[in-house]
Enzyme design. Structure first.
Site, PDB file in Angstrom:
ATOM      1  N   TYR A 135      10.779 -22.244  14.173  1.00 34.89           N
ATOM      2  CA  TYR A 135      11.361 -23.537  13.807  1.00 34.89           C
ATOM      3  C   TYR A 135      12.626 -23.863  14.584  1.00 34.89           C
ATOM      4  O   TYR A 135      13.108 -24.986  14.527  1.00 34.89           O
ATOM      5  CB  TYR A 135      11.662 -23.571  12.308  1.00 34.89           C
ATOM      6  CG  TYR A 135      10.440 -23.821  11.456  1.00 34.89           C
ATOM      7  CD1 TYR A 135       9.525 -22.806  11.219  1.00 34.89           C
ATOM      8  CD2 TYR A 135      10.200 -25.077  10.892  1.00 34.89           C
ATOM      9  CE1 TYR A 135       8.404 -23.027  10.439  1.00 34.89           C
ATOM     10  CE2 TYR A 135       9.079 -25.305  10.120  1.00 34.89           C
ATOM     11  CZ  TYR A 135       8.182 -24.281   9.893  1.00 34.89           C
ATOM     12  OH  TYR A 135       7.069 -24.509   9.135  1.00 34.89           O
ATOM     13  N   LYS A 186       5.169  -9.349  10.340  1.00 40.85           N
ATOM     14  CA  LYS A 186       4.072  -8.909  11.206  1.00 40.85           C
ATOM     15  C   LYS A 186       4.667  -7.928  12.203  1.00 40.85           C
ATOM     16  O   LYS A 186       4.540  -8.091  13.424  1.00 40.85           O
ATOM     17  CB  LYS A 186       3.435 -10.145  11.884  1.00 40.85           C
ATOM     18  CG  LYS A 186       2.133  -9.872  12.611  1.00 40.85           C
ATOM     19  CD  LYS A 186       0.956  -9.564  11.714  1.00 40.85           C
ATOM     20  CE  LYS A 186      -0.267  -9.219  12.546  1.00 40.85           C
ATOM     21  NZ  LYS A 186      -1.426  -8.794  11.712  1.00 40.85           N
ATOM     22  N   ASP A 219      -0.846 -11.013   7.030  1.00 40.51           N
ATOM     23  CA  ASP A 219      -2.284 -11.230   6.807  1.00 40.51           C
ATOM     24  C   ASP A 219      -2.729 -10.537   5.515  1.00 40.51           C
ATOM     25  O   ASP A 219      -3.434 -11.121   4.685  1.00 40.51           O
ATOM     26  CB  ASP A 219      -3.115 -10.766   8.024  1.00 40.51           C
ATOM     27  CG  ASP A 219      -2.709  -9.401   8.562  1.00 40.51           C
ATOM     28  OD1 ASP A 219      -1.688  -8.845   8.117  1.00 40.51           O
ATOM     29  OD2 ASP A 219      -3.431  -8.875   9.436  1.00 40.51           O
ATOM     30  N   ASP A 243       6.388 -20.674   5.355  1.00 40.20           N
ATOM     31  CA  ASP A 243       5.736 -21.984   5.283  1.00 40.20           C
ATOM     32  C   ASP A 243       4.270 -21.826   4.902  1.00 40.20           C
ATOM     33  O   ASP A 243       3.762 -22.492   4.005  1.00 40.20           O
ATOM     34  CB  ASP A 243       5.860 -22.684   6.646  1.00 40.20           C
ATOM     35  CG  ASP A 243       5.130 -24.013   6.675  1.00 40.20           C
ATOM     36  OD1 ASP A 243       5.298 -24.799   5.726  1.00 40.20           O
ATOM     37  OD2 ASP A 243       4.365 -24.250   7.634  1.00 40.20           O
ATOM     38  N   ASP A 247       2.054 -22.495   0.926  1.00 43.54           N
ATOM     39  CA  ASP A 247       0.948 -23.428   0.659  1.00 43.54           C
ATOM     40  C   ASP A 247      -0.150 -22.687  -0.103  1.00 43.54           C
ATOM     41  O   ASP A 247      -0.737 -23.224  -1.053  1.00 43.54           O
ATOM     42  CB  ASP A 247       0.375 -24.016   1.959  1.00 43.54           C
ATOM     43  CG  ASP A 247       0.999 -25.374   2.302  1.00 43.54           C
ATOM     44  OD1 ASP A 247       2.181 -25.580   1.946  1.00 43.54           O
ATOM     45  OD2 ASP A 247       0.319 -26.210   2.924  1.00 43.54           O
TER      46      ASP A 247
HETATM   47  C1  IPM Z   1       7.408 -27.604   4.292  1.00 48.54           C
HETATM   48  C2  IPM Z   1       6.792 -28.527   5.295  1.00 48.54           C
HETATM   49  C3  IPM Z   1       7.705 -28.638   6.507  1.00 48.54           C
HETATM   50  C4  IPM Z   1       7.858 -27.250   7.091  1.00 48.54           C
HETATM   51  C5  IPM Z   1       7.226 -29.643   7.564  1.00 48.54           C
HETATM   52  C6  IPM Z   1       7.013 -31.017   6.992  1.00 48.54           C
HETATM   53  C7  IPM Z   1       8.173 -29.696   8.747  1.00 48.54           C
HETATM   54  O1  IPM Z   1       5.526 -28.104   5.642  1.00 48.54           O
HETATM   55  O2  IPM Z   1       8.493 -27.927   3.777  1.00 48.54           O
HETATM   56  O3  IPM Z   1       6.812 -26.567   3.996  1.00 48.54           O
HETATM   57  O4  IPM Z   1       7.049 -26.839   7.932  1.00 48.54           O
HETATM   58  O5  IPM Z   1       8.803 -26.560   6.709  1.00 48.54           O
HETATM   59 MN    MN Z   2       4.839 -26.360   4.566  1.00 51.67          MN
END
Ligand code: IPM
Ligand code: MN
Length: 349
Positions: A135, A186, A219, A243, A247
């Site tokens: 990032y 990793k 992983d 990140d 999710d």
């Molecule tokens: C998150 C989002 C952001 C990230 C994007 C929108 C830049 O996916 O907050 O997880 O990758 O951090």
């Molecule tokens: Mn994200």
């Protein structure tokens, strides 16, 4: 008096932010919390109209705020990356919000896609490093657009950035019942950057003999999160892996509709947001579940030291989810954004 900058931004952001404040207003009244808000018209529409993304003067105003409450960033008519880097990531970096705190908690009454797993199995928190790694935006092109094109995208890790993140995670682990911290990396392949993480984890870990220390490759972590989520208590990881696994975490806790987060600078200004995006195709349709944004408002209150108020918001969220009246939390739940907000607000005690 807490001063809160509000950035509803793009897509469904303004709709969920409105519900967040609907609940926050009730809880703040009940617990005598005083706050004032300053609204900022930033995001895709503003950029398309004026070319501005985040003026320096606005950034300076944020430095004087007590917290920032953000809806979502991302606009279908703006090239991917422009707003993400120019607004969201710039805020995280410039305000040095070096922790991205993401609780993964399955509340009773919420359905998880994991067979035979319940709320007692899914209750952990991910501490994601928030200012470095891929990032950092270090890289570039050579011979761009030619057949000999080269693209370089570097992952950057500093000892300071790694250490402060790992220490923060240990401090959280110390306060929890299970006192277990798992580092996810990793290091079997990223033998420079993640070697730094491994060494730092071991060194800082010596200061925390009461915290159980564990390790998982990223992983394998994805596998364990699905197979044995009960193994996790606190997870600390790099920006990119954090990140991705959050999710996955959002899915096992019932979906993007419930997952909240805080971008924390323990010594500065922090920013709270739902982890879902701007979901442009649902803009203005009043179908998005606002629970994640409401829960983020609760996290913000706790962070501001208004612990009772924050806990009351979380308790109202838990009651609303447990009531079964929010359906499956998807856009097809039959429960509108505003109805869901009304319900949670009515359950604040
Ligand atoms: C998150 C989002 C952001 C990230 C994007 C929108 C830049 O996916 O907050 O997880 O990758 O951090
Ligand atoms: Mn994200």
């Amino acid at each position: 008096m807490h001063r809160i900058a509000v950035l509803p931004c793009d897509g469904i952001g303004p709709e969920v932010v409105a519900e967040g404040f609907k609940v926050l207003r009730v809880a703040a009244d009940r617990y005598g919390v005083e706050y004032e808000t300053v609204d900022y018209d930033l995001g895709g529409d503003r950029y398309l109209k004026t070319g501005e993304i985040l003026p320096d003067s606005v950034l300076d105003e944020f430095r004087g705020m007590d917290a920032i409450y953000l809806g979502s960033v991302g606009h279908p008519d703006v090239q991917a990356g422009v707003l993400e880097k120019g607004l969201l990531l710039r805020l995280r970096f410039e305000l040095d919000q070096y922790i991205n705190l993401r609780p993964i908690k399955l509340y009773p009454g919420v359905e998880t896609p994991l067979k035979d797993k319940g709320p007692e199995d899914i209750d952990f928190v991910v501490v994601r490093e928030n200012t470095e790694d891929m990032y950092a935006g270090v890289g570039g092109f050579l011979r761009k657009g030619t057949p000999h094109e080269v693209a370089v995208q570097e992952a950057v890790y500093t000892r300071m950035g790694t250490e402060r993140c790992i220490r923060y995670a240990f401090e959280i682990a110390k306060t929890r019942d299970r006192k277990k911290l798992t580092m996810v990396d990793k290091s079997n392949v990223l033998t420079f950057g993640h070697d730094l993480w491994v060494r730092t984890f071991a060194e800082v870990g010596e200061e925390y003999p009461d915290v159980e220390q564990d390790h998982a490759y990223v992983d394998a972590c994805c596998m364990w999160m699905v197979k044995n989520p009960e193994w996790f208590d606190v997870v600390v990881t790099t920006n990119m892996f954090g990140d991705i696994i959050t999710d996955l975490g959002a899915m096992i806790q019932g979906g993007m509709g419930v997952a909240a987060s805080g971008n924390i600078n323990p010594e500065g200004v922090s920013m709270f947001e739902p982890i879902h995006g701007s979901a442009p195709k649902y803009t203005g349709k009043n179908v998005i579940c606002p629970v994640a944004a409401i829960a983020a408002a609760g996290m913000m209150m706790e962070h501001l030291g208004e612990v009772e108020c924050g806990k009351a918001i979380e308790a109202a969220v838990i009651k609303a989810l447990g009531s079964g009246k929010l359906g499956d939390l998807s856009t097809r739940s039959g429960v509108s954004t505003t109805e869901a907000g009304d319900l949670v607000a009515s359950l604040v005690e």
